[in-house]
Design a protein around this motif. Sequence first.
Motif, PDB file in Angstrom:
ATOM      1  N   LYS A  83       4.346  -4.092 -12.084  1.00 26.81           N
ATOM      2  CA  LYS A  83       3.215  -3.160 -12.834  1.00 26.81           C
ATOM      3  C   LYS A  83       3.388  -3.391 -14.411  1.00 26.81           C
ATOM      4  N   LYS A  90       0.833  -1.363   0.066  1.00 33.89           N
ATOM      5  CA  LYS A  90      -0.069   0.089  -0.029  1.00 33.89           C
ATOM      6  C   LYS A  90       1.261   1.259  -0.013  1.00 33.89           C
ATOM      7  N   ASP A  91       2.019   1.030   0.985  1.00 32.38           N
ATOM      8  CA  ASP A  91       2.721   2.511   0.863  1.00 32.38           C
ATOM      9  C   ASP A  91       3.771   2.910  -0.357  1.00 32.38           C
ATOM     10  N   THR A  92       3.851   1.621  -1.181  1.00 29.60           N
ATOM     11  CA  THR A  92       4.501   1.967  -2.391  1.00 29.60           C
ATOM     12  C   THR A  92       3.796   1.974  -3.541  1.00 29.60           C
ATOM     13  N   ARG A  93       2.578   1.827  -3.271  1.00 30.90           N
ATOM     14  CA  ARG A  93       1.397   1.941  -4.408  1.00 30.90           C
ATOM     15  C   ARG A  93       1.668   0.815  -5.505  1.00 30.90           C
TER      16      ARG A  93
END
Length: 336
Positions: A262, A103-106
């Motif tokens: 990603k 979550k913190d690093t997307r």
Amino acid sequence: MFAAGKYIVLFLLPLVCFFFGKPDLREYTIKGYAQGTDYTIKYFAADSIVTKGAVDRILSVIDSSMSLYKPYSLICRFNAADDGLQLDPHFVKVMRRSFEIYKDTRGKFDATVQPLVQAWGFGAKSITKFPDSAEVKQLLACVGMHHLSLKGNYLKKSKSCIKVDLNGIAQGYSVDVIADYLNSKGIKSYVVEIGGELRMKGPKPDGTSLRIGIEGPAISADAEPVIRHVISINNGAITTAGNYRKYLQKGAKKIAHLIDPKTGYPLDNALISVTIYAKDAITADGYDSPIMAMGLEEALDFVNAKKGMEAYIIYHKKDGSVADTLTNGFRKMIVN
């Protein structure tokens, strides 16, 4: 075995004269092999209250939980399951931290990257060819921690093809477990190193801080890596993620072992290595690889916004030359 998923480039300086202080205390060193790599533990005590057997048993339990190279491990059983599995305490702790860092690093850190890691030749099985764009697109449909949910100690996946790879964080966790074991034995000064990832507690018996050498890529392709800096600290963890040692060759092109969850492709950006200092090894280890996926300014801004985290970054300049930079807090740790 966790080392195959990520190559660590820290070099532990020899701790000669490390434990020459009080006459009733001695230096004890334990060396062994676990999780696909060597480990070294140095501690200072009046007696050998920590043994190699005890350390090996702890690491064996962690291997049985999260090693992709042990077919009987819990992580292999989860990856083979259609729906989910009850986890042990080790696995649960690492997954909870993984969700936080995801979550913190997307999404730059993603524990479900295993299908891509395997496809690019850095998994437990060998490959005969690299994936094409169609295969990468297909594999990306099975990547994403939003397909996972952890309720209590039950890890559930929404797709049967979701597989977990914790190589980017589990070795740091292992370092912390051993460090916590030393703490429980009342040991006040130690260095725990597994595959180059370290956590230490000091100072030395003579009151001076511990010193660690930070290794970086050589100036030329045919030269050996060099020690870039020596830092002096008393407490905390140091880990490194880098692309210049762990890679495969595709013609003239080097395929980096760090995979972007990603895009589905190996990282191919300006950053060469990222060394992270944090209060514990699971934090440093969990963040070093996703920070590698950032641009230089983004990486520096990200670390500077984190309380208790510092970074040393080696990168390629636009003209192809190698340069380095570091946060102010990391600069203060360097020994002149």
